[in-house]
Design an enzyme around this catalytic site. Structure first.
Site, PDB file in Angstrom:
ATOM      1  NE  ARG A  78      -3.440   2.297   2.477  1.00  0.00           N
ATOM      2  CZ  ARG A  78      -3.419   3.190   3.508  1.00  0.00           C
ATOM      3  NH1 ARG A  78      -2.910   2.920   4.749  1.00  0.00           N
ATOM      4  NH2 ARG A  78      -4.018   4.572   3.293  1.00  0.00           N
ATOM      5  CG  HIS A 122      -1.259   9.193   3.074  1.00  0.00           C
ATOM      6  ND1 HIS A 122      -1.491   7.697   3.490  1.00  0.00           N
ATOM      7  CD2 HIS A 122      -0.741   9.591   4.542  1.00  0.00           C
ATOM      8  CE1 HIS A 122      -1.085   7.368   4.809  1.00  0.00           C
ATOM      9  NE2 HIS A 122      -0.705   8.637   5.616  1.00  0.00           N
ATOM     10  CD  GLU A 167      -4.873   7.672   9.334  1.00  0.00           C
ATOM     11  OE1 GLU A 167      -4.337   8.540   9.730  1.00  0.00           O
ATOM     12  OE2 GLU A 167      -4.508   6.527   9.817  1.00  0.00           O
ATOM     13  CG  ASN A 287      -5.205   3.270   8.752  1.00  0.00           C
ATOM     14  OD1 ASN A 287      -5.265   2.141   7.712  1.00  0.00           O
ATOM     15  ND2 ASN A 287      -4.696   4.141   8.371  1.00  0.00           N
ATOM     16  CE1 TYR A 289      -0.026   3.142  13.520  1.00  0.00           C
ATOM     17  CE2 TYR A 289      -2.079   3.767  12.367  1.00  0.00           C
ATOM     18  CZ  TYR A 289      -0.738   3.511  12.352  1.00  0.00           C
ATOM     19  OH  TYR A 289      -0.219   3.507  11.183  1.00  0.00           O
ATOM     20  CD  GLU A 350      -1.658   3.851   7.975  1.00  0.00           C
ATOM     21  OE1 GLU A 350      -1.459   4.564   9.014  1.00  0.00           O
ATOM     22  OE2 GLU A 350      -2.016   4.663   7.033  1.00  0.00           O
TER      23      GLU A 350
HETATM   24  O1  IFM Z   1       2.322   7.760   9.884  1.00  0.00           O
HETATM   25  C1  IFM Z   1       0.833   7.873  10.008  1.00  0.00           C
HETATM   26  C2  IFM Z   1       0.534   7.798   8.631  1.00  0.00           C
HETATM   27  O2  IFM Z   1       0.767   8.665   8.037  1.00  0.00           O
HETATM   28  C3  IFM Z   1      -1.003   7.704   8.954  1.00  0.00           C
HETATM   29  N1  IFM Z   1      -1.540   6.687   9.827  1.00  0.00           N
HETATM   30  C4  IFM Z   1      -0.881   6.748  11.101  1.00  0.00           C
HETATM   31  C5  IFM Z   1       0.692   6.760  11.205  1.00  0.00           C
HETATM   32  C6  IFM Z   1       1.389   6.719  12.250  1.00  0.00           C
HETATM   33  O3  IFM Z   1       0.961   7.877  12.826  1.00  0.00           O
END
Ligand code: IFM
Length: 461
Positions: A78, A122, A167, A287, A289, A350
């Site tokens: 990706r 992006h 995002e 995504n 985190y 992600e």
């Molecule tokens: O680096 C970023 C990415 O550009 C978008 N998603 C989160 C990642 C980590 O912060």
């Protein structure tokens, strides 16, 4: 060479990057200026004044980087396409040299047997569009669809999956509401049109992409699940408001055809818009985190919530982000229960973490291993997940934090541009090798965490 076409039937194991974070070469081959180039030049915006003029020099070193991906045994990559390389002004003339770069890249992927997952936006909006209002301006949605058509006419025969936006919640919140990302606007709830105009741009781009022959199309959302800071009812109410604004605002219009309760009027939403936004998609990119703790707002707060620590003091990454893999499992099962049959297959576009520079990065292996397990648990519970991409292949430019955070499976020495695979690279390679075509372990035993003491030497040779 045989181009890779259509929606692949096998689970996609990949890595993810983004143009501005790795390419460098910001002044080469006719590329225009993006909002991030401008933001990096503004004193105090980026930690230690870092900028992305060179970044990982991927623009020149891409064959080596694609070899690293192939060395993982992955089947997908990706990447994102820089709008200012393709259309330097964000509208009007096309810069052929910019398109040529991505043409070479997708050919390079096909030669290595890798599926191309191409993200169209992006965050690197062409500066002239920002000068005209950026995503606050409804016209940017139409410009985005035009750009999508230009790219797809050149690449649709070789791109397996198109991701329209990356995002949009982060662009709205960090870029236009809090002002910590480009373009640095701090409008708080005044940023709401940015959400809608991006989603409208997504919907218009879906139509343009299909018209140009794209086979599989999705959007990538970042989900930061809110967790009530206590069992007080006020914290539960605040968590609902947070989730509506930051999470569901970016999925309900796509899959339910309407906005959740945002506690605000939306005069910028016109009749017919939601039919465009909710055009069918083939994939939802997720995504994830970390979650965030949410408490009731304090007296005088503009927003209907306060962000705080996640209850239970979980461990944190190098960015200070709480490590809570169960929240990924919960998110995936919630998406299924919230959207039911309207939910398309999911790809985790992600997943990753930053730690210090160490090559022997056991904490990253623990993080990734636990998050892959969470995804597999959700699959076991009936959620249709078809792919997982580690963020990121390389250490790279982490926006306002510059080059300090290290997210890569591969370490980058920015002085020499030498790439050195970390222990996690070999771990991921072993995990992929031990997985079946549906993404589940081939046998009951998957590689033990921390295995892989040859740390990628095979590809470094
Ligand atoms: O680096 C970023 C990415 O550009 C978008 N998603 C989160 C990642 C980590 O912060």
């Amino acid at each position: 060479m045989t181009p890779v076409l259509g929606s692949p039937s096998e689970f996609q194991w990949g890595v993810a990057t983004a143009a501005f974070q790795i390419e460098g070469a910001t002044g080469e081959d006719g590329r225009g200026v993006s909002v991030w180039d401008t933001f990096c030049r503004e004193p105090g915006r980026i930690r230690d004044g870092h900028h992305a003029d060179v970044a990982c020099d991927h623009y020149h070193r891409w064959p080596e980087d694609l070899d690293l991906i192939a060395g993982l045994g992955a089947n997908a990559y990706r990447f994102s396409i820089a709008w200012p390389r393709v259309q330097p002004d964000g509208s009007g003339p096309v810069n052929t040299k910019g398109l040529d770069f991505y043409d070479r890249l997708v050919d390079g992927l096909a030669e290595r047997g890798l599926n191309a997952t191409a993200t169209l936006f992006h965050w690197d909006l062409p500066q002239p569009l920002e000068d005209a209002g950026g995503w606050l301006n409804r016209d940017t949605a139409a410009r985005f669809a035009e750009y999508a058509a230009i790219v797809a006419e050149r690449l649709a025969d070789r791109v397996a999956l198109w991701i329209t936006l990356n995002e949009p919640t982060v662009v709205m919140a960090y870029g236009y509401a809090f002002g910590v990302h480009a373009p640095g606007r701090a409008l708080m709830l005044g940023a709401l049109p940015v959400a809608h105009h991006q989603l409208l741009g997504h919907g218009l781009a879906v139509e343009a992409l299909r018209g140009a022959g794209a086979r599989s199309i999705g959007i990538t959302n970042n989900y930061t699940p809110g967790q009530p800071a206590s069992d007080r009812p006020e914290d539960a109410t605040a968590t609902e408001a947070f989730d509506n604004l930051l999470n569901w605002q970016f999925t309900d219009p796509l899959l339910r055809g309407g906005y959740p309760d945002l506690g605000a009027e939306l005069p910028h939403v016109r009749d017919g818009d939601l039919a465009v936004v909710s055009a069918p998609i083939d994939v939802l990119g997720v995504n994830y985190y970390n979650p965030v703790g949410i408490a009731a707002p304090a007296e005088g707060d503009v927003l209907p919530f306060t962000m705080t620590e996640v209850p239970g003091s979980p461990p944190v990454t190098g960015m200070g982000w709480p490590v809570v893999p169960e929240a990924l499992h919960r998110l995936l099962t919630t998406l299924k229960s919230r959207y039911g049959d309207a939910l398309p297959p999911i790809q985790i576009t992600e997943s990753g973490c930053s730690y210090d520079e160490a090559l022997d990065d056991r904490p990253r292996i623990d993080y990734l291993s636990a998050h892959v397990d969470a995804v597999r648990a959700a699959m076991h519970d009936g959620v249709d997940v078809r792919g997982y991409y580690v963020w990121s292949l390389l250490d790279n430019f982490e926006w306002a934090e510059g080059y300090h955070p290290r997210f890569g499976l591969v370490h980058v020495d920015y002085a020499t541009q030498r790439r050195t695979p970390r222990t996690s690279y070999a771990w991921y390679r072993d995990l992929i090798a031990a997985s079946g075509p549906d993404g589940r372990p081939r046998t009951a035993s998957i590689p033990a965490r921390g295995h892989a003491d040859d740390a990628g030497e095979r590809v470094a040779e």
